[in-house]
Design a protein around this motif. Structure first.
Motif, PDB file in Angstrom:
ATOM      1  N   ILE A 140       0.836  -1.203   0.000  1.00 52.73           N
ATOM      2  CA  ILE A 140       0.000   0.000   0.000  1.00 52.73           C
ATOM      3  C   ILE A 140       0.873   1.256   0.000  1.00 52.73           C
ATOM      4  O   ILE A 140       0.559   2.247  -0.672  1.00 52.73           O
ATOM      5  CB  ILE A 140      -0.955  -0.011   1.206  1.00 52.73           C
ATOM      6  CG1 ILE A 140      -2.010  -1.114   1.030  1.00 52.73           C
ATOM      7  CG2 ILE A 140      -1.644   1.351   1.369  1.00 52.73           C
ATOM      8  CD1 ILE A 140      -2.932  -1.297   2.201  1.00 52.73           C
ATOM      9  N   ALA A 141       1.986   1.228   0.737  1.00 50.12           N
ATOM     10  CA  ALA A 141       2.893   2.375   0.770  1.00 50.12           C
ATOM     11  C   ALA A 141       3.462   2.655  -0.620  1.00 50.12           C
ATOM     12  O   ALA A 141       3.547   3.815  -1.050  1.00 50.12           O
ATOM     13  CB  ALA A 141       4.024   2.122   1.767  1.00 50.12           C
ATOM     14  N   ILE A 142       3.837   1.601  -1.330  1.00 49.25           N
ATOM     15  CA  ILE A 142       4.371   1.764  -2.692  1.00 49.25           C
ATOM     16  C   ILE A 142       3.277   2.292  -3.614  1.00 49.25           C
ATOM     17  O   ILE A 142       3.517   3.165  -4.452  1.00 49.25           O
ATOM     18  CB  ILE A 142       4.945   0.435  -3.211  1.00 49.25           C
ATOM     19  CG1 ILE A 142       6.179   0.050  -2.388  1.00 49.25           C
ATOM     20  CG2 ILE A 142       5.289   0.523  -4.696  1.00 49.25           C
ATOM     21  CD1 ILE A 142       6.731  -1.332  -2.697  1.00 49.25           C
ATOM     22  N   GLN A 143       2.074   1.777  -3.430  1.00 51.95           N
ATOM     23  CA  GLN A 143       0.928   2.252  -4.210  1.00 51.95           C
ATOM     24  C   GLN A 143       0.704   3.746  -3.973  1.00 51.95           C
ATOM     25  O   GLN A 143       0.486   4.512  -4.918  1.00 51.95           O
ATOM     26  CB  GLN A 143      -0.312   1.460  -3.813  1.00 51.95           C
ATOM     27  CG  GLN A 143      -1.613   1.951  -4.432  1.00 51.95           C
ATOM     28  CD  GLN A 143      -2.802   1.175  -3.892  1.00 51.95           C
ATOM     29  OE1 GLN A 143      -2.787  -0.045  -3.853  1.00 51.95           O
ATOM     30  NE2 GLN A 143      -3.830   1.882  -3.470  1.00 51.95           N
ATOM     31  N   ASN A 144       0.771   4.163  -2.725  1.00 50.16           N
ATOM     32  CA  ASN A 144       0.567   5.581  -2.398  1.00 50.16           C
ATOM     33  C   ASN A 144       1.693   6.454  -2.966  1.00 50.16           C
ATOM     34  O   ASN A 144       1.447   7.589  -3.391  1.00 50.16           O
ATOM     35  CB  ASN A 144       0.467   5.768  -0.884  1.00 50.16           C
ATOM     36  CG  ASN A 144      -0.811   5.185  -0.310  1.00 50.16           C
ATOM     37  OD1 ASN A 144      -1.800   5.013  -1.019  1.00 50.16           O
ATOM     38  ND2 ASN A 144      -0.803   4.872   0.976  1.00 50.16           N
ATOM     39  N   LEU A 145       2.914   5.927  -2.960  1.00 50.50           N
ATOM     40  CA  LEU A 145       4.039   6.676  -3.507  1.00 50.50           C
ATOM     41  C   LEU A 145       3.878   6.903  -5.010  1.00 50.50           C
ATOM     42  O   LEU A 145       4.279   7.935  -5.535  1.00 50.50           O
ATOM     43  CB  LEU A 145       5.355   5.932  -3.257  1.00 50.50           C
ATOM     44  CG  LEU A 145       5.960   6.047  -1.863  1.00 50.50           C
ATOM     45  CD1 LEU A 145       7.264   5.265  -1.802  1.00 50.50           C
ATOM     46  CD2 LEU A 145       6.231   7.506  -1.528  1.00 50.50           C
TER      47      LEU A 145
END
Length: 223
Positions: A140-145
């Motif tokens: 999810i963090a990579i998606q948000n980035l």
């Protein structure tokens, strides 16, 4: 003047939906299992009305299926379903990693590094549930980035479906250590700000999950 209304507590059915979704993702409600609506509603301490609304939402997401005169069942993905879904998921997650590598700041990389440290800790302890949760946070963090709203929407829908199998893939022999190594490779590419490498490593990571599931003993079809 603006017409305003008081902010109210989220509807109960939303809380029930989230609880059931977590139970499905964690395998508490196993793929193919029948949902005893009355008992489960009682266990959760809610009436049948919010419970049935939650069932309707999860059915619309594909996590549950409702069969006339038989009741409600947790969706059980077929091998063909997995063969169809995983390449699409790999493409979407790969693109997220590509865009994240282009956008990531030093602060973003520092936050990801902390998450990967937790991931390694859980992998070493072979704590599958904690590893799975940290793994989810990293994706999810990579998606948000990546910062791509349309990509995020597609990923969120598909991730809900693949949660039915992703947790199970971690039970393969040596898989938790292998998965962690794959994640560290993705992180190394992100840290190097190498979009192409990040995309390739992420695609490899996702498709490796599919390979592992193929080698696991099939789950029994419940009725």
């Amino acid at each position: 003047m603006y017409m305003t209304s008081k902010i109210v507590k989220p509807a109960l059915y939303i809380e029930v939906t989230e609880r059931l979704r977590s139970m499905i993702a964690g395998g508490v409600l196993a793929p193919g299992s029948w949902i005893d609506e009355q008992k489960l509603a009682e266990d959760l301490g809610v009436s049948r009305t919010p419970f049935r609304e939650a069932i309707r939402i999860l059915a619309s997401e594909g996590l549950l299926r409702i069969e006339p005169r038989r009741g409600c069942y947790v969706t059980q993905l077929t091998e063909k379903d997995l063969d169809d879904i995983f390449p699409i998921m790999a493409m979407l997650e790969g693109r997220c990693a590509y865009e994240a590598a282009q956008r990531a700041t030093d602060k973003d990389i520092h936050s990801l590094e902390a998450l990967h440290a937790k991931l390694e800790k859980h992998a070493t302890a072979k704590n599958i549930d904690e590893y799975y949760e940290t793994n989810r946070k990293i994706h999810i963090a990579i998606q948000n980035l990546a910062g791509n709203e349309w990509l995020s929407r597609m990923l969120q829908d598909m991730r809900k479906i693949l949660n039915l199998s992703r947790h199970r893939s971690l039970h393969g022999k040596g898989r938790i250590a292998e998965s962690c190594a794959e994640h560290l490779s993705v992180f190394a590419a992100l840290k190097a700000r190498d979009p192409l490498a990040a995309e390739v490593m992420m695609k490899t990571h996702i498709m490796r999950q599919r390979d592992v599931l193929k080698n696991l003993k099939p789950e029994p079809v419940l009725s």
